[in-house]
Design a protein around this motif. Structure first.
Motif, PDB file in Angstrom:
ATOM      1  N   ILE A  53      35.934  36.051  39.173  1.00  0.00           N
ATOM      2  CA  ILE A  53      36.016  36.699  37.865  1.00  0.00           C
ATOM      3  C   ILE A  53      36.852  37.970  37.956  1.00  0.00           C
ATOM      4  CG2 ILE A  53      34.691  37.768  36.009  1.00  0.00           C
ATOM      5  CD1 ILE A  53      32.325  35.938  36.869  1.00  0.00           C
ATOM      6  N   GLN A  76      37.436  32.667  33.782  1.00  0.00           N
ATOM      7  CA  GLN A  76      36.586  33.252  32.752  1.00  0.00           C
ATOM      8  C   GLN A  76      35.413  32.309  32.562  1.00  0.00           C
ATOM      9  OE1 GLN A  76      39.311  33.949  29.320  1.00  0.00           O
ATOM     10  NE2 GLN A  76      38.288  35.916  29.188  1.00  0.00           N
ATOM     11  N   GLY A  97      34.767  38.018  32.390  1.00  0.00           N
ATOM     12  CA  GLY A  97      36.118  37.986  32.912  1.00  0.00           C
ATOM     13  C   GLY A  97      37.157  38.294  31.866  1.00  0.00           C
TER      14      GLY A  97
END
Length: 237
Positions: free
Chosen positions: A55, A61, A23
């Motif tokens: 993501i 993330q 991400g």
């Protein structure tokens, strides 16, 4: 989906450590592997793919560090004292080399912890030991008793890394602010372990979601159902 590979020398583990990050932005989630798992296990087994929408939208993330289980709990060639010390070193590595750096580089003051099977233990143990750092804890089919790895050896570090033992006395108010999910199934080999942790949290009055699914085995298919569901409970605003 952005994927980055990191490798560095850990002063706590005295060896190189590897990690994948998925991400480009969003709420930080530390995702542990299963027993003795590698840093790429969660990607290879499809768990990262199950969260691809979050993501790609920049909502989360995911940080996937490697485990240290082969050097700690599962290393039968060393004394139990050294096993637990190796785990303590891993906890320090996650805290100081991963979590604290993430907190310095994102506007979020806390992180989420997640993991499947023994990764669920790591997520829960870190979250309960460091509740000031953790906003959410998602354990999927976790097991929370490490005494079976210690061959009867007694030590304070074993007690303070066994959530079922230290949680009854934990007084940190941040524990009551954490969003906690215990995911399991009536067919799960860790079902009883989750009932025990659920009971401890209930007695302490700690809010949590005890998510019991039905007729699902202790394996990746149920975890790939659970993970995006649990991520959806994060408030991203």
């Amino acid at each position: 989906m952005k994927e980055e590979y990191f490798k560095w020398y850990s002063p706590h583990l005295h060896r190189d450590v590897e990690m994948l990050v998925f991400g480009h932005a969003g709420f930080p989630v530390i995702l542990f592997p299963t027993s003795k798992g590698s840093f790429h296990e969660n990607r290879d087994m499809g768990l990262i793919g199950s969260a691809h929408w979050f993501i790609e939208q920049g909502l989360i993330q995911i940080f996937c560090p490697e485990s240290n289980d082969a050097q700690s709990f599962y290393h039968k060639g060393i004394h139990p004292h050294q096993r637990i010390q190796n785990h303590v070193a891993y906890d320090k590595m996650i805290c100081h080399e991963v979590v604290e750096r993430i907190r310095l580089n994102t506007p979020v003051s806390k992180v989420a912890m997640a993991g499947c099977s023994f990764g669920g233990y790591h997520a829960a143990n870190f979250a309960f030991r460091h509740p000031g750092y953790v906003s959410h804890m998602f354990s999927m089919s976790g097991a929370f008793d490490i005494r079976s790895f210690m061959d009867g050896y007694q030590h304070d570090d074993i007690f303070f890394n066994s959530p079922l033992e230290y949680l009854p006395g934990l007084q940190d108010y941040e524990l009551w602010n954490m969003k906690i999910v215990l995911g399991t199934s009536n067919w799960d080999i860790c079902y009883d372990a989750n009932i025990k942790l659920h009971d401890v949290l209930e007695k302490r009055g700690v809010p949590h979601w005890f998510d019991v699914r039905h007729e699902k085995k202790h394996d990746w298919p149920i975890w790939k159902e659970m993970f995006p569901h649990y991520l959806s409970t994060i408030q991203f605003n």
